[in-house]
Design an enzyme around this catalytic site. Structure first.
Site, short mmCIF file in Angstrom:
data_model
loop_
_atom_site.label_atom_id
_atom_site.label_comp_id
_atom_site.label_asym_id
_atom_site.label_seq_id
_atom_site.Cartn_x
_atom_site.Cartn_y
_atom_site.Cartn_z
N ASP A 65 -18.54 54.61 19.51
CA ASP A 65 -19.66 53.81 19.99
C ASP A 65 -20.06 54.21 21.40
O ASP A 65 -19.35 54.97 22.07
CB ASP A 65 -19.31 52.31 19.96
CG ASP A 65 -17.86 52.03 20.31
OD1 ASP A 65 -17.38 52.55 21.33
OD2 ASP A 65 -17.19 51.30 19.55
N ASP A 134 -10.48 39.04 16.67
CA ASP A 134 -11.30 38.45 15.60
C ASP A 134 -11.45 39.39 14.41
O ASP A 134 -12.22 39.12 13.49
CB ASP A 134 -12.67 38.05 16.13
CG ASP A 134 -13.46 39.23 16.69
OD1 ASP A 134 -12.92 40.36 16.70
OD2 ASP A 134 -14.60 39.02 17.14
N HIS A 136 -12.52 42.61 14.54
CA HIS A 136 -13.57 43.62 14.63
C HIS A 136 -12.98 45.01 14.85
O HIS A 136 -11.91 45.16 15.43
CB HIS A 136 -14.58 43.28 15.72
CG HIS A 136 -14.12 43.55 17.12
ND1 HIS A 136 -13.65 42.57 17.96
CD2 HIS A 136 -14.06 44.70 17.84
CE1 HIS A 136 -13.33 43.09 19.13
NE2 HIS A 136 -13.56 44.39 19.07
N GLU A 141 -18.63 43.28 14.64
CA GLU A 141 -18.11 41.93 14.79
C GLU A 141 -18.11 41.22 13.43
O GLU A 141 -18.74 41.68 12.47
CB GLU A 141 -18.96 41.14 15.79
CG GLU A 141 -19.04 41.75 17.18
CD GLU A 141 -17.78 41.53 18.01
OE1 GLU A 141 -16.89 40.80 17.53
OE2 GLU A 141 -17.70 42.07 19.12
#
Length: 258
Positions: A65, A134, A136, A141
């Site tokens: 990313d 979480d 991700h 996400e």
């Protein structure tokens, strides 16, 4: 999916480096992740380069990313981060390290172009991944499409707040990233996910033993034909089948590669 449990974060890094070294020696295309979890692995690979002559001269690498709006030479860009933490300490060619173009006029087209560039390189042979609390991976996400391509994503407010320490102020933190999607990640031939610490234990349990769901993006690894998850004991505390994973590794055939 293979779950590999090691006692300490240091042993996780060593095991990951052991898995990566043959790929490096074979001139493979590497998928690189930023963040704190892979740092120990990168440091071990740098050590092997310096002390044992492990060469990256024939490798290519693709980043997961990049921030939208930051030039590549900005100190907090992910391209500059991976240079600072890893690639400038080894002999990989600068032009062999690619990242999404966060300065492109057309971000949607930049995402498509990045996926095409990966395909034209023959695909990623082994992709390093971390996992968020979480669930991700990359900046996918919870709620991300399980078959998503490289695309624009808006950072979670907590991520903006967490990343503010790297910038002069929270207002300077970019709000968007261009990230490989879960579909892009799934095209890599081998996925190598690393997780350490008790704060990652619930996410690890969800990715390995929960349902495949957009609520835990990392659970998509259950669908991959060659996924290796290396965790320390703290990150393994929520696993229901922990003892079986340990037994399975102890009885792994000598010929079977991780």
């Amino acid at each position: 999916m293979e779950i590999v449990i090691r006692k300490t974060p240091e042993q996780v890094s060593l095991q990951a480096a052991d898995i990566l070294e043959p790929y490096v020696s074979e001139g493979a295309t590497l998928g690189l992740a930023t963040g704190s979890t892979p740092l120990g692995t990168y440091q071990e690979l740098i050590r092997r380069h310096n002390e044992s002559g492990l060469s990256f001269a024939n490798n290519q690498a693709f980043l997961l990313d990049e921030y939208v709006g930051l030039p590549r030479d900005h100190e907090q860009s992910y391209y500059r981060t991976i240079r600072r933490e890893f690639t400038e300490h080894i002999d990989i060619k600068d032009e062999a390290v690619s990242s999404p173009d966060g300065l492109a006029d057309n971000i949607d087209e930049a995402g498509r172009a990045y996926d095409e560039r990966i395909r034209n390189a023959g695909g990623v042979d082994i992709q390093i991944l971390g996992i968020g609390t979480d669930g991700h991976i990359g900046f996918n996400e919870p709620g991300s499409s399980l078959n998503s391509p490289t695309r624009l994503k808006t950072l979670h407010p907590q991520t903006v707040s967490d990343n503010a320490r790297f910038f002069d102020s929270e207002d300077d933190v970019p709000r968007h990233v261009l990230t490989q999607g879960l579909g892009t990640i799934q095209h890599a031939r081998h996925l190598l996910l690393l997780a350490t610490g008790k704060n990652k234990a619930a996410a690890v349990q969800a990715l390995a033993e929960g349902p495949v769901s957009a609520s835990c993006p990392a659970s998509v690894l259950q669908l991959h034909p060659h996924a290796t998850v290396i965790i320390d004991e703290a990150a393994a505390t929520c696993l229901e089948h922990k003892e079986y994973y340990i037994f399975a590794e102890k009885n792994k055939p000598e010929w079977q590669r991780y």
